[in-house]
Design a protein around this motif. Structure first.
Motif, short mmCIF file in Angstrom:
data_model
loop_
_atom_site.label_atom_id
_atom_site.label_comp_id
_atom_site.label_asym_id
_atom_site.label_seq_id
_atom_site.Cartn_x
_atom_site.Cartn_y
_atom_site.Cartn_z
N GLN A 1 7.22 -7.39 -10.84
CA GLN A 1 6.41 -7.34 -9.61
C GLN A 1 7.00 -6.36 -8.59
O GLN A 1 6.26 -5.66 -7.90
N GLN A 2 8.31 -6.30 -8.51
CA GLN A 2 8.92 -5.34 -7.57
C GLN A 2 8.50 -3.91 -7.90
O GLN A 2 8.22 -3.11 -7.01
N ILE B 1 4.68 -3.31 -7.17
CA ILE B 1 4.41 -3.12 -5.74
C ILE B 1 4.56 -1.64 -5.39
O ILE B 1 3.72 -1.07 -4.71
N ARG C 1 4.61 -5.48 2.92
CA ARG C 1 4.51 -5.29 1.46
C ARG C 1 5.87 -4.91 0.87
O ARG C 1 6.30 -5.49 -0.13
N GLN D 1 8.49 -7.58 0.71
CA GLN D 1 8.35 -8.50 -0.42
C GLN D 1 9.26 -8.09 -1.58
O GLN D 1 9.83 -8.95 -2.26
N GLN D 2 9.42 -6.80 -1.81
CA GLN D 2 10.31 -6.37 -2.90
C GLN D 2 11.73 -6.86 -2.67
O GLN D 2 12.41 -7.30 -3.59
N ALA D 3 12.16 -6.81 -1.40
CA ALA D 3 13.52 -7.27 -1.08
C ALA D 3 13.61 -8.79 -1.12
O ALA D 3 14.61 -9.35 -1.57
N ALA D 4 12.55 -9.46 -0.68
CA ALA D 4 12.57 -10.93 -0.68
C ALA D 4 12.64 -11.46 -2.12
O ALA D 4 13.31 -12.47 -2.38
#
Lengths: 387, 387
Positions: free
Chosen positions: A17-18, A21, B14, B17-20
């Protein structure tokens, strides 16, 4: 923008998912529950069982391509999705080699890829067969369904314990392999796209404990250039011969007689987690590019040395409180958690450290992973283990 | 694991979210529609308007901390969320300085941070006031609500057009600043945590066209060490004086007389997108660490040179077909798309290139961004622009 469906809701789908995105492609996952690792972070998570054809077909509808975060989707289901007009990558014929170790060994041996000596184990009266197969210890494997050391047993067929084990395993399709006295384990990660482009990552060393990968050293230290090149060539050849689309991880034994293929996986792989920070293109982005038939990304390392250490669950479920120490101790270590409940020995995350000096980088990764597992009790645990 | 609420559904949420996902913290976003950039990729996306106190309070319930991907949430709303027991980072008193340019100028001047000469513009009879303020051109700014060059006008108060413009802007609270003949624009990105830890990224050069940032060069080329150190010190001082928690981006003019503060932003910032690949800790991870009061991450660059180029919308909405060329042309360029509909001039994504040589890295980023904007017609466009 295309929709990529990934069957499975584990950490591989989560980390994909990363990458999705960034690329702007929509990732849809098929997860068993809303608490699955990937379902917690993917907007388009569908709940269902990928062992159910009905669920899988409903999931695939509207996807531009379907791929997998594990090997357990039945081949006929994959064929049915393909027949319904949604390409599956890898396809069922390729994936069969990652689903069944005997199919894999037969195929690899067929084109001369180096493998340990192996044989199917007869269901009736296996002990004499195993005693004939080798002098000392042998490696028994369930042909299907194993992972992380599960489904693999090292036994001496002359030992009474072997008889008890085989009675316990009755009904399971088994194969036997020679016990390989390897120097270390390596992994070769490559990608192959439908139009046939290939890309190979640097060869890494994987360090196992109790059959579970605990560390990955990238690149594999002190690996002669010819062995490195041979490992990359071999993995690309296997991908090509088997018609793999997407990633292929080839686990290898480094022996005095050369390289031997241990296992295959056709998906992002634990041995490639280091690529998130350590390579120009992460394995998750690479897998998406490959299954979408986009040009593959650069595999160059981003630092001279990258070490990934898996974080296994310990006794204490409160991981978050340990972030304080780990992040303060080493502001440059990268922490990855999978949103999974802590169970002792379960892979719940990983950490990555980068730098110039292997010993130093490895110590940093090791410290962070151990501290996250054991917390402030780490020292006590280490002392107990030594005692 | 904590829940971080981010008000706003744009590309900053957005990318957060990659970091989260890596940190294992749950990101909840408050987005206006399910098609918002962040709502497309975040599992816990709530729909609502962050200008509505009711929506904001409902959103904040159950969050461990609330933060923002833009500056437009009214201060009293933020105070109400804080009063309801959910900490907001940055808090309303700090954020006021990123919401109102006059408040910011007054505060910064108060502790001696270097700013352009400025004054509030009287609503009645502004033209003589502006003519007295400076000899030639001046910069008019709406005190609130501007972004990406919107809300900023360069005018000569002696020009009849100035009168027409001011009539058009009647009712808007305005301030005036001297027109600064700067050599270039720089940006200083720092993080500050509630317990007061600070971390500064390398100073970058931002390249603007028509008031929109088109390129970021990291680190800023040919920047003397003392100016670099002063820019970092100044940004950390502002963060401390204003009590910022989370990220603070300080846009700076590099002039013959030294540095001048242009604008402030208290969130991940376009000038920091290069950190995703180009620094050991991305600005998005850093913002999460800061608002969670976790130890801050290392800000060291991952390569000698990183260039980020924004991708602006062109005439053709079909971006995906251009991936083929861009990725095949340069397998190492990193593409980031925001899941936004293409509108001419709108920021819809960015690309990042890393390497050793500024001219080469910049050309690679530029090519990819231009091709994604214009596609195969790029050459024609380039020729038209030259003609």
């Amino acid at each position: 923008m295309p929709v990529v469906g990934m069957a499975g809701g584990g950490q591989l789908a989560r980390m994909t998912q990363q990458a999705a995105i960034a690329l702007g492609v929509q990732l849809r996952v098929l997860a068993k529950t809303a608490e699955d690792s990937a379902a917690r972070v993917v907007a388009d998570a569908r709940l269902g069982d990928d062992a159910s054809l009905e669920d899988l077909l409903a999931f695939a509808k509207g996807c531009d391509v379907v791929t997998f975060d594990h090997e357990h989707v039945p081949g006929p289901h994959i064929e049915a999705v393909t027949a319904a007009g949604v390409p599956c990558r890898p396809g069922a014929p390729a994936l069969a080699h990652a689903q069944d170790k005997l199919v894999m060994r037969n195929r690899l041996s067929g084109f001369g890829a180096p493998c340990p000596r192996y044989a199917p184990v007869p269901a009736a009266d296996p002990i004499p067969f195993l005693q004939d197969f080798a002098e000392g210890r042998v490696v028994l494997k369930a042909t299907r369904g194993g992972y992380d050391g599960k489904g693999v047993w090292v036994v001496d067929p002359r030992d009474p314990a072997a008889r008890a084990l085989l009675e316990e395993l009755a009904g399971l399709e088994l194969m036997v392999e020679e016990f390989v006295p390897f120097r270390r384990e390596l992994a070769a990660l490559v990608a192959r796209s439908p139009h046939g482009q290939g890309a190979a990552y640097p060869i890494v060393e994987t360090v196992q404990e109790d059959g579970i990968c605990v560390e990955v050293l990238a690149p594999a230290p002190d690996l002669p250039d010819d062995v490195r090149a041979e490992a990359q060539r071999l993995a690309l050849e296997i991908a090509d011969e088997l018609g793999v689309t997407g990633l292929l991880a080839v686990e290898l034994f480094d022996t005095d007689q050369g390289l031997l293929v241990n296992e295959l996986a056709m998906r992002p792989h634990n041995s490639g987690h280091w690529t998130i920070e350590g390579a120009r293109t992460s394995q998750f982005e690479q897998h998406l590019r490959a299954v979408l038939d986009l040009p593959l990304g650069a595999t160059e390392p981003a630092a001279p040395v990258t070490v990934m250490a898996n974080v296994l669950g310990g006794d204490d479920p409160d991981l978050y409180s340990r972030y304080l120490h780990v992040m303060a101790h080493d502001p440059a270590v990268k922490v990855h958690f999978y949103g999974k409940d802590v169970r002792p020995g379960r892979k719940i995350g990983h950490v990555t450290a980068l730098g110039d000096d292997l010993a130093e980088v490895r110590a940093r990764a090791r410290h962070a992973a151990d501290y996250l597992r054991w917390g402030p009790a780490m020292k006590d645990h280490a002392m107990k283990e030594k005692a």
